[in-house]
Scaffold this active site. Sequence first.
Site, PDB file in Angstrom:
ATOM      1  N   ASP A 198       2.688  78.671 112.669  1.00  0.00           N
ATOM      2  CA  ASP A 198       2.925  77.246 112.400  1.00  0.00           C
ATOM      3  C   ASP A 198       2.179  76.254 113.261  1.00  0.00           C
ATOM      4  OD1 ASP A 198       4.791  78.593 110.996  1.00  0.00           O
ATOM      5  OD2 ASP A 198       6.483  77.859 112.131  1.00  0.00           O
ATOM      6  N   ASP A 214      16.698  77.780 113.977  1.00  0.00           N
ATOM      7  CA  ASP A 214      16.926  78.732 112.882  1.00  0.00           C
ATOM      8  C   ASP A 214      16.508  80.156 113.233  1.00  0.00           C
ATOM      9  OD1 ASP A 214      14.269  77.970 112.905  1.00  0.00           O
ATOM     10  OD2 ASP A 214      14.163  77.533 110.761  1.00  0.00           O
TER      11      ASP A 214
END
Length: 848
Positions: free
Chosen positions: A466, A57
């Site tokens: 993340d 993405d």
Amino acid sequence: MLLSLVVGIATAPLLTWAAVSSQTYNWANVKIGGGGGFVPNIVFNPSQKGLAYARTDIGGVYKLNSDDSWTPLLDFVDNARWNYWGVDALATDPVDPDRLYLATGMYTNSWDPNDGQILISTDQGATFTPSPLPFKVGGNMPGRGMGERLAVDPNMNSILFFGARSGNGLWKSTNFGASWSKVSSFTNTGTYVPDPTDTTGYNSDKIGISFVTFDSTSGKSGSATPRIFVGVANLGSTNVFVSNDAGSTWSAVAGQNSTYIPHKGVLSPAEKTLYVSYSNGAGPYDGTLGAVQRYNITSGVWTDITPVSGSDLYFGFGGLAVDVQNPGTVMVAALNSWWPDGQIFRSTDGGATWSALWAWGSYPQIFKYYTYSDSKAPWLGPDTDVFDLGTLQIGWMMEGLSIDPFDSNHWLYGTGATIYGGHDLLTWDTTHNVTLESLADGIEETSVQNLISPPTGPPLLSALGDIEGFVHNSLTTAPAAEYSNPAWATAADIDFAGNKPTNIVRIGTGDSSTGKQVALSSDSGNSWSQDYGAADNVTGGKVALSADADTVLWRTNGNGVLVSQYTNPFTAVPTLPSDAEIASDKLNNSIFYGASGSKFYISVDGGHTFTSPSSLGASTAPFKVIVNPGVTGDVWVSSDVGIFHTTNSGQSFTQLAGPTEAWGIALGAPAKTGGYPALFAAASFGTQTGYFRSDDEGVSWVQINDAAHGFGSLSSNCISGDPRIYGRVYIGTNGRGIFYGDASGSAPPTTITSTASSSSKTSSASSTSSTKTTSSSSSSVKTNSTSSSSTVKSSSSTVSSTSTGSAPGATQSAYGQCGGTGFTGPTICASGSTCTVSNPYYSQCIPS
Ligand SMILES: *[C@@H]1O[C@H](CO)[C@@H](O)[C@H](O)[C@H]1NC(C)=O
Ligand SMILES: *[C@@H]1O[C@H](CO)[C@@H](O)[C@H](O)[C@H]1NC(C)=O
Ligand SMILES: *[C@@H]1O[C@H](CO)[C@@H](O)[C@H](O)[C@H]1NC(C)=O
Ligand SMILES: *[C@@H]1O[C@H](CO)[C@@H](O)[C@H](O)[C@H]1NC(C)=O
Ligand SMILES: *[C@@H]1O[C@H](CO)[C@@H](O)[C@H](O)[C@H]1NC(C)=O
Ligand SMILES: *[C@@H]1O[C@H](CO)[C@@H](O)[C@H](O)[C@H]1NC(C)=O
């Protein structure tokens, strides 16, 4: 006239440099080895054995190699084309497998001002030609795991269809993607939006068309395929359409159940059957109900084949695959089963009966019908990480699931963190025990927040979105473990102490946990302790560690600038603006630097008070402050108008004559022992934008990146010089991991032509469109025993700001989900139970 102008306060340079020469660099990823971000889909070519692509993405596309590793295809993407790294759809040509198409663009809201494009390759991704689209494409938008929305006609491969977002409808090309026109007869363009109240536009834009699937069996080679299915993101209204005349006219497929949103429409050619997975959300984070349906094209009969029902059904369905060599074999992934683990189902009878990847024994026992192997990325597996995502090992955000059309044993699926799969899938049907391997080797998808290369100890430490970050003892071997104890999903920043460089400070963003967000290490990041001087829930921003490692200066996200010595409680520093860039002197423990707006700041009292001795010319936005590790008061500042240098603690600044705008800057090992450190800059020299090195304090420069290495958005990236190896620089990207570059051969003589100009500072060609808006962040998770870590890609604050869509007053029953990123159901628990956070993605009503 090559010298910079030295004046009391900085002055705009009077020169533009027409061209800076270049030096060849060897670039490679610093190996993390396990992906590190969301992989929305993996697509096999149906005609050429072994040909497959994975799309991400925020980090482009990868091609599968025969040894299970992956090769990136979009590393040429530079600042001007940063949105090419958002890949919303991918099509590999079934007729001519050399042809590959990518629908690219990052956001459909204001964060990305650019329209999208179809990238066309005729050489399996070695090169691409862009075909512009007259609307935006959202590779990092909600619903990006649906699809594919882009498809090549399997009987006449000059024809492609692309289903757009934002109500832009269905588009068609008849010339191999070179030009596109709207299919005006296709009128149901999708109404679903995840959150109509989201004023950023991120969750309030229409998801649009979810998939385009040709029925290859309806036509014959050489003429346009008559039957085409199109799924549309409608919730509760007709959402699967068909054309039987090659796209001229369209109608709703009769008998469909439109309760949920169709995510995938996969044809099983031998069965003349369309399988469809559905979820009640757009994904990739949400979804609490869903279904799987099969549509017999011959009879026109729909059959509900949802693998589970009742209280066992608490997720939507995403990834969907058929085994074309074994008609009737179909697999589907729970899009998000946050607890106790992700789930995948397999049927060999067209969905009449299913078996699962795991099953409950007597609680809390779980039968795992798999053997787990993360040898290619050991950090994915169990370590001492903090986020208690409980037992999650199989993954989440599972929208991409594929079976190799040439090898029924070979399967791959994408998660929020990585790619898993294996080579013994048929054992699912015999011993029911498959080997689940981490198979993301070569995919480097992290969003890098900062990098440090201290003068002793490991060559590199990273602060990552993340997945926290790593001590990179080796640049070529996947690390064994992330930072731990404490750990936060995203590490916002990291710094080392100049005089005691094994002392490190690291801060978190609070995205996955509350509590204190400052950690200290005295052994180069191998072990950490909490800085108890930090207040709970103060998070993010930038951090600097004083030269002797006793003082932490912290420009927080939203709580101003704070300072603490000896881990005493942090106190406010009102004399430094709350948006300042900060840095510590690397020799003098009392000195810190800052920059904000047009001003430079210095503290000589351990960060308690700052004064501003001078300004930074016409700067309005300083980007980075760096300090010569060998000379107190020798400081460089990059900004929106160039690069500034002081050697007298900011009493006066010199603005360099070349750069017209600069982002990341760094100092590295000098060209000659004892010489001035090499200076690296991500910068524009007028119209020339890229990455540069100067060995003479910014007088002359060489460009060190090339046409094959663009590194995406300049303003999202960070750079760090290696103080031990001359020429080596590290570049942290937003979505393509960390690169290191080494000079190859000697730098050519600098060829600089100067043109007198009084308006040099007005033209920065690079301002095209890079925005820092969105490091797509994910979140990493760990458990203390048998399970793995993984990453969840969340568009950081944008997603967590999703508000609940449930009716006011609705309550969740005991043991039901009551919260979590992207969750839109009731957040109030029925009386007698309390909503308890299990992890960032799952809160549960626990009886009190
Ligand atoms: C449509 O699907 C929903 C959800 O699976 C189900 O509850 C409903 O009964 C179905 N409707 C029909 C007419 O089958
Ligand atoms: C689809 O329906 C036709 C006609 O009823 C039937 O002959 C065929 O076996 C069905 N296909 C499958 C895969 O069940
Ligand atoms: C699958 O195999 C692994 C490795 O031999 C074993 O640990 C596991 O218990 C097996 N799963 C089941 C359900 O038997
Ligand atoms: C930190 O945030 C959590 C969650 O919002 C809250 O429960 C807690 O009270 C906060 N702590 C402080 C000290 O504000
Ligand atoms: C550090 O800087 C302060 C402020 O300029 C100065 O007073 C002090 O002497 C310096 N310390 C050392 C060790 O040079
Ligand atoms: C993790 O460790 C804690 C404390 O030792 C223990 O209570 C818990 O059961 C462990 N979790 C798992 C999943 O083993």
